[in-house]
Structures are given as C-alpha cells and as structure tokens.
Design a protein around this motif. Sequence first.
Motif, PDB file in Angstrom:
ATOM      1  N   PRO A 111      -7.824  46.464 -25.806  1.00  0.00           N
ATOM      2  CA  PRO A 111      -8.715  47.205 -26.717  1.00  0.00           C
ATOM      3  C   PRO A 111     -10.088  47.432 -26.092  1.00  0.00           C
ATOM      4  CG  PRO A 111      -8.634  44.911 -27.368  1.00  0.00           C
ATOM      5  CD  PRO A 111      -7.688  45.054 -26.199  1.00  0.00           C
ATOM      6  N   VAL A 112     -10.111  48.063 -24.920  1.00  0.00           N
ATOM      7  CA  VAL A 112     -11.334  48.190 -24.133  1.00  0.00           C
ATOM      8  C   VAL A 112     -11.427  49.596 -23.532  1.00  0.00           C
ATOM      9  CG1 VAL A 112     -12.618  47.324 -22.136  1.00  0.00           C
ATOM     10  CG2 VAL A 112     -11.333  45.723 -23.559  1.00  0.00           C
ATOM     11  N   VAL A 113     -12.633  50.149 -23.566  1.00  0.00           N
ATOM     12  CA  VAL A 113     -12.966  51.349 -22.801  1.00  0.00           C
ATOM     13  C   VAL A 113     -13.988  50.925 -21.749  1.00  0.00           C
ATOM     14  CG1 VAL A 113     -13.951  53.664 -22.856  1.00  0.00           C
ATOM     15  CG2 VAL A 113     -12.546  52.859 -24.780  1.00  0.00           C
ATOM     16  N   ALA A 114     -13.664  51.129 -20.487  1.00  0.00           N
ATOM     17  CA  ALA A 114     -14.534  50.717 -19.392  1.00  0.00           C
ATOM     18  C   ALA A 114     -15.157  51.948 -18.748  1.00  0.00           C
ATOM     19  CB  ALA A 114     -13.747  49.922 -18.350  1.00  0.00           C
ATOM     20  N   TYR A 115     -16.415  51.828 -18.345  1.00  0.00           N
ATOM     21  CA  TYR A 115     -17.073  52.977 -17.725  1.00  0.00           C
ATOM     22  C   TYR A 115     -18.145  52.528 -16.757  1.00  0.00           C
ATOM     23  CZ  TYR A 115     -20.990  52.273 -21.012  1.00  0.00           C
ATOM     24  OH  TYR A 115     -22.047  51.736 -21.713  1.00  0.00           O
ATOM     25  N   THR A 142     -17.495  57.216 -14.163  1.00  0.00           N
ATOM     26  CA  THR A 142     -16.072  57.003 -14.452  1.00  0.00           C
ATOM     27  C   THR A 142     -15.959  56.600 -15.912  1.00  0.00           C
ATOM     28  OG1 THR A 142     -16.005  54.612 -14.022  1.00  0.00           O
ATOM     29  CG2 THR A 142     -15.743  56.065 -12.120  1.00  0.00           C
ATOM     30  N   LEU A 143     -14.806  56.872 -16.502  1.00  0.00           N
ATOM     31  CA  LEU A 143     -14.523  56.413 -17.863  1.00  0.00           C
ATOM     32  C   LEU A 143     -13.026  56.202 -17.978  1.00  0.00           C
ATOM     33  CD1 LEU A 143     -16.187  57.540 -21.120  1.00  0.00           C
ATOM     34  CD2 LEU A 143     -13.726  57.167 -21.054  1.00  0.00           C
ATOM     35  N   SER A 144     -12.634  55.010 -18.402  1.00  0.00           N
ATOM     36  CA  SER A 144     -11.223  54.644 -18.445  1.00  0.00           C
ATOM     37  C   SER A 144     -10.888  54.006 -19.784  1.00  0.00           C
ATOM     38  CB  SER A 144     -10.905  53.670 -17.299  1.00  0.00           C
ATOM     39  OG  SER A 144      -9.556  53.280 -17.327  1.00  0.00           O
ATOM     40  N   THR A 197     -24.820  51.570 -13.963  1.00  0.00           N
ATOM     41  CA  THR A 197     -24.580  50.828 -15.195  1.00  0.00           C
ATOM     42  C   THR A 197     -23.075  50.717 -15.415  1.00  0.00           C
ATOM     43  OG1 THR A 197     -26.650  51.445 -16.277  1.00  0.00           O
ATOM     44  CG2 THR A 197     -24.808  50.860 -17.718  1.00  0.00           C
ATOM     45  N   VAL A 198     -22.636  49.509 -15.733  1.00  0.00           N
ATOM     46  CA  VAL A 198     -21.235  49.215 -16.037  1.00  0.00           C
ATOM     47  C   VAL A 198     -21.147  48.852 -17.507  1.00  0.00           C
ATOM     48  CG1 VAL A 198     -19.222  47.831 -15.441  1.00  0.00           C
ATOM     49  CG2 VAL A 198     -20.949  48.317 -13.706  1.00  0.00           C
ATOM     50  N   GLY A 199     -20.185  49.416 -18.217  1.00  0.00           N
ATOM     51  CA  GLY A 199     -20.035  49.125 -19.633  1.00  0.00           C
ATOM     52  C   GLY A 199     -18.612  48.765 -20.001  1.00  0.00           C
ATOM     53  N   LEU A 200     -18.474  47.833 -20.963  1.00  0.00           N
ATOM     54  CA  LEU A 200     -17.183  47.483 -21.544  1.00  0.00           C
ATOM     55  C   LEU A 200     -17.316  47.618 -23.053  1.00  0.00           C
ATOM     56  CD1 LEU A 200     -16.242  44.284 -19.483  1.00  0.00           C
ATOM     57  CD2 LEU A 200     -15.267  46.590 -19.216  1.00  0.00           C
ATOM     58  N   LEU A 201     -16.672  48.629 -23.598  1.00  0.00           N
ATOM     59  CA  LEU A 201     -16.658  48.847 -25.042  1.00  0.00           C
ATOM     60  C   LEU A 201     -15.415  48.175 -25.620  1.00  0.00           C
ATOM     61  CD1 LEU A 201     -17.119  50.193 -27.812  1.00  0.00           C
ATOM     62  CD2 LEU A 201     -16.142  52.292 -26.851  1.00  0.00           C
TER      63      LEU A 201
END
Length: 271
Positions: free
Chosen positions: A206-210, A198-200, A143-147
């Motif tokens: 203004p993004v947290v990617a994981y 991963t978490l970046s 799973t790829v996420g963009l917060l």
Amino acid sequence: MTFGEPEGYDERLRARPLARGARLHPRAAAAAACLVLGLGLIGGAATGSWLTGDGGGTARTGFGAARTLWHSVPVDQLFPPTVRGTGAGPGGADRTWTRIAVAPDSGCAGAFDPPLRKALAPVGCRRLLRATYTDATQSYVTTVGLLFTGADPAAMSALAARFRDEHLDRRTDLLPRPYAAAGTAAARFGDRQRATWTLSVLPDAPVVAYTVSGWADGRTVDAPLPAADATRSGATSAPAQAGLGNEAQGLADRVERRLRQTVDPATETPS
C-alpha cells in the motif's frame, strides 16, 4: 480425501526402520518423494511472492506488514543517512547520496501537484514520509517520498494499472513536489527547480514511491523530464546531460529495494 502414511516414514516424513525383511512398495516410495518435492516447491513459491506480486499468503502478509512501516520502523531504516549506488551514475559511475533533511511525517497536503493529488485520491493518504538527499559534490538535490495509502491490494493493483496504461507517471502536470529544508543544500529546491522525477505505484504494497531531482543552485527548469527519458542513451537535454535522471532513478531503486527488504529481509539483498 485422505492418504495412508507410506510405509518407511513417520508423521514428520522422517525415515523409520522397516521391519526385518520388509520392503517399501514402489508406489509408496514415489508418493513420499512427490510429497517432499511438493512441499519444497510450495515453500519456494511463497518466498518469492512478495517480490512478484503473486496472490499467495506471503504476498498478503507482506502487504499488511508494509501498511504499518511508517510508524513501526526507524526513519534511518527507510531513509538511511548515506545511500551508496554502485554503478548508478551516468556511464555506470558510482554514486553516493547523503541525507540532508527529513520531513516530519504528515498528510499529503501540498506534497503533489493538484492533478497528481486527484489521481492518487482513490487509494487515500494515511501518511507521507519524505527525505531530501544531495550528491557527494552537493550539486544536485533529490527528494524521496513514500506515500502510505489506505487501500487494499485490489485498489493498489487497479491504480498501478491505470498509471501504466495511461502513462500518468510521465505527465509533466502530475509531479510530486520537493521537500526544501532551510539551511541545507536544498533550501532553494522548489517547484520551478524540478528537473526530473520518478513515480511508482506498488501493486504488492500500500505504497506510492517517488523521487524528484534538481540542481542545488536554484536554477529553474522549463521542461522537466521523466527519469526514464533523462537516462536514455543520446538524450541531449540539460537534465539528461547533467545526470539528474540517474540521481532520481538511482535513489528510487534503492529506497524501493530497502522498503521491500524491511518487510521481508529474506527476499532481498542489501544494495
């Protein structure tokens, strides 16, 4: 302070004919050359500021542009149906990932372990985009996420520094949760199936990617590993031996690269 226009150039710094017999003063020529060189250096610096996080105008423009991507670009642009990872697998093997599910854009409720949700709270949650991929053999799911946060550059930089200094991206109680879609290879991809992640926190957007990866067959994992540990030479854990760290890291790298390319196409080359 003003400077006289150097003889021999017009207002756009284009060469103009001198009067017959006239000569360009050496100091004027040097001033014109320095001005042209300076403009070129400024332009080059501005082009690179989005990637380096410098505080220039381009970085500020890129930060603002990234804030609206969740509703201004098609999902295929951020999460392509197929992602190719040349050399992204163990030993430099190539990888290909196929998107099998896209979650409706939503808030962040239920997307993170409670301690991670608390750690991310200072930057807020405007919108969360998620997609789940599988590898070519459908053995693994990721799973790829963009917060997309509501934070300004100072808040994002502060959070990025905190995650880096306190190693919050390595704590097993601060994990993102998978997006498991019924009827897909990820149907059994739950919290206990998380193997590596991963978490970046991006300080220049203004993004947290994981990413979070696991086996597609539903097997459980007692001790998840950060992707950096699972891809380390000599790692012997089951996730490391299976290459799950490469799955998480490879997709994370390419999705982050695509995000930056979407904001400023001139600063990135396609994967």
